[in-house]
Design a protein around this motif. Structure first.
Motif, mmCIF file in Angstrom:
data_model
loop_
_atom_site.group_PDB
_atom_site.id
_atom_site.type_symbol
_atom_site.label_atom_id
_atom_site.label_comp_id
_atom_site.label_asym_id
_atom_site.label_seq_id
_atom_site.Cartn_x
_atom_site.Cartn_y
_atom_site.Cartn_z
ATOM 1 N N VAL A 9 8.244 6.017 0.412
ATOM 2 C CA VAL A 9 8.038 5.398 1.727
ATOM 3 C C VAL A 9 8.562 3.966 1.722
ATOM 4 O O VAL A 9 9.283 3.561 2.633
ATOM 5 C CB VAL A 9 6.553 5.448 2.144
ATOM 6 N N VAL A 13 12.192 5.598 2.757
ATOM 7 C CA VAL A 13 11.810 6.290 3.986
ATOM 8 C C VAL A 13 11.558 5.338 5.156
ATOM 9 O O VAL A 13 12.001 5.607 6.279
ATOM 10 C CB VAL A 13 10.568 7.180 3.726
ATOM 11 N N GLU A 16 14.772 4.014 6.796
ATOM 12 C CA GLU A 16 15.482 5.143 7.412
ATOM 13 C C GLU A 16 14.762 5.614 8.671
ATOM 14 O O GLU A 16 15.392 5.891 9.694
ATOM 15 C CB GLU A 16 15.619 6.294 6.414
ATOM 16 N N ILE A 37 7.787 8.302 9.898
ATOM 17 C CA ILE A 37 7.832 8.392 8.434
ATOM 18 C C ILE A 37 7.762 9.853 8.007
ATOM 19 O O ILE A 37 8.520 10.306 7.144
ATOM 20 C CB ILE A 37 6.696 7.564 7.798
ATOM 21 N N ILE A 40 10.865 11.922 8.163
ATOM 22 C CA ILE A 40 11.809 11.694 7.065
ATOM 23 C C ILE A 40 11.255 12.244 5.748
ATOM 24 O O ILE A 40 11.982 12.859 4.966
ATOM 25 C CB ILE A 40 12.113 10.181 6.903
ATOM 26 N N GLU A 41 9.990 12.013 5.473
ATOM 27 C CA GLU A 41 9.319 12.462 4.235
ATOM 28 C C GLU A 41 8.180 13.395 4.638
ATOM 29 O O GLU A 41 7.028 12.980 4.754
ATOM 30 C CB GLU A 41 8.775 11.250 3.461
#
Length: 188
Positions: A9, A13, A16, A37, A40-41
């Motif tokens: 993170v 992350v 991004e 977040i 992305i993850e």
């Protein structure tokens, strides 16, 4: 998994997510930041409360300071992503991260992208810089104990124009402290 998620993170992350979902940041909505977040993850969760629990529970790291003689400082810093999500006190309908790094990120941006829930003006060259800032506040700045309270505050000069005030609370009766809040006291 725990250390991997927190590291991911902060190192990859968050920036991004801010770049791909800029409308989720700087809008006083911690849930929108977490969703970006999670996009992305992925946590594997579908519901907002499950996502919150995944990123809040057990996503932390301990920081120890070694003295020149090799002994370990008795005060230990615990870095959390966040501790709670609570209603924003000044922006009706908004939600804030309480405690942890995501709380502090509301004051920063990187490459023009907000990194937290507030529209921010303080720049970081990379989100990982926040870890060094918190470590500097905790281990290198004078601690100001508040009379009758368990927590202490620090005031740390970041550059010629900015000082960051942080408060750290103990996790219990031991000397492990977590970041409760951080802000720039000279701003309105």
């Amino acid at each position: 998994m725990t250390g991997r998620v927190m590291k991911a993170v902060i190192t990859e992350v968050l920036l991004e997510a801010a770049q791909k979902y800029p409308t989720s940041f700087g809008t006083y909505d911690a849930h929108a930041v977490l969703q970006a977040i999670d996009n992305i993850e992925p946590s594997g969760c579908k519901e907002k409360d499950c996502i919150k629990q995944f990123y809040c529970t057990e996503q932390f790291a301990y920081v120890f300071e070694l003295a020149s003689d090799g002994s370990v400082n008795e005060q230990v810093l615990r870095l959390d992503l966040f501790r709670l999500i609570q209603p924003n006190k000044t922006h009706r309908g908004g939600f804030d991260f309480t405690g942890g790094l995501l709380h502090l990120f509301k004051h920063f941006r990187c490459d023009g992208y907000h990194l937290g829930t507030y529209p921010s003006s303080h720049n970081l060259s990379h989100p990982t810089d926040i870890i060094g800032i918190v470590i500097k506040c905790f281990f290198q700045s004078p601690h100001r104990q508040i009379e009758g309270e368990k927590y202490f505050t620090t005031l740390t000069k970041l550059d010629d124009q900015n000082e960051l005030l942080c408060s750290f609370f103990p996790t219990g009766e031991i000397n492990v402290y977590f970041l409760n809040t951080g802000y720039f006291p000279n701003e309105n």
